[in-house]
Design an enzyme around this catalytic site. Structure first.
Site, PDB file in Angstrom:
ATOM      1  N   GLU A  33     151.069  35.328  71.565  1.00 38.39           N
ATOM      2  CA  GLU A  33     149.978  35.502  71.874  1.00 38.39           C
ATOM      3  C   GLU A  33     150.045  33.360  72.699  1.00 38.39           C
ATOM      4  OE1 GLU A  33     149.740  34.517  67.801  1.00 38.39           O
ATOM      5  OE2 GLU A  33     150.705  35.587  69.366  1.00 38.39           O
ATOM      6  N   CYS A  75     153.038  38.513  63.847  1.00 40.04           N
ATOM      7  CA  CYS A  75     154.520  36.981  62.560  1.00 40.04           C
ATOM      8  C   CYS A  75     154.567  38.102  61.636  1.00 40.04           C
ATOM      9  CB  CYS A  75     153.302  35.900  63.166  1.00 40.04           C
ATOM     10  SG  CYS A  75     154.734  35.017  61.914  1.00 40.04           S
ATOM     11  N   HIS A  80     155.241  34.781  68.340  1.00 40.17           N
ATOM     12  CA  HIS A  80     154.066  35.186  68.379  1.00 40.17           C
ATOM     13  C   HIS A  80     153.982  35.385  69.246  1.00 40.17           C
ATOM     14  CE1 HIS A  80     151.930  33.361  64.811  1.00 40.17           C
ATOM     15  NE2 HIS A  80     153.365  32.966  64.225  1.00 40.17           N
TER      16      HIS A  80
END
Length: 209
Positions: A182, A79, A180
């Site tokens: 994750e 990001c 993202h």
């Protein structure tokens, strides 16, 4: 060991949980020596580009990250962390970045809601190690208002949001995800597993020197 850079502007908790989930050894740190001793580095980030660069400068991490990037050690920006890898940003003011990747961070000017938030399709452009097990057209999770205006040769994943958004970039040992991983479910976990594999390969190469 993967070093997650802690400079007060990262989505560290979610990155930490993701690495724990995939069984990666990691440390959360802003200590220069620990970063240099690591086998790979993740630079997360949420917030404004100029503030992030100011903090990295104050902590003497700009030099550290530039040295890591110019070595062969794997480095992944996520990001804002990806945006910081570029030469400069137009966010709030013209601000120099880490200059590890060519390009400028520009504001999204599209007839859609800003920030670009939520799931979007990621179209693969070329093949890299982090694409192993990742299907073309997979959906990933974004939260951003700025994007990288950069050369096509470093773009390996694109999402459409009124403009072609470089979702994933790479050059040598340097990787950047505008989305993202994750927070992108199984697909994101696979990408992080692939990064872990790249880190392990680099570590093995150093042991044989």
């Amino acid at each position: 060991m993967i070093a997650i850079i802690d400079y007060g502007m990262g989505n560290i908790r979610s990155v930490e949980q993701a690495l724990k989930y995939i069984g990666a050894a990691y440390i959360v740190t802003s200590d220069k020596e620990e970063i240099f001793r690591s086998d790979g580095v993740i630079l997360p980030g949420v917030g404004a580009f100029p503030k992030a660069m100011d903090i990295l400068e104050e902590k003497d991490l700009v030099r550290v990250l530039q040295e890591i990037g110019r070595s062969r050690k794997p480095l992944l920006g996520i990001c804002l962390g990806m945006q910081l890898l570029f030469e400069k940003s137009e966010e709030l003011q013209d601000c120099n970045g880490l200059s590890l990747l060519p390009g400028v961070i520009r504001k999204l000017k599209v007839p859609y809601k800003i920030p670009h938030m939520g799931w979007n399709e990621l179209k693969k452009e070329g093949e890299i190690a982090l694409w192993n097990g990742v299907e073309d057209g997979s959906f990933v999770y974004y939260v951003h208002s700025y994007y990288a205006d950069c050369p096509n040769e470093i773009v390996y994943g694109i999402s459409d949001y009124g403009v072609k958004v470089p979702g994933f970039v790479a050059k040598g040992n340097i990787y950047g995800a505008q989305f993202h991983p994750e927070k992108s479910g199984d697909i994101g976990m696979q990408m992080l597993k692939n990064f872990k594999g790249v880190v392990e390969t680099w570590k093995s190469s150093q042991l044989s020197i």
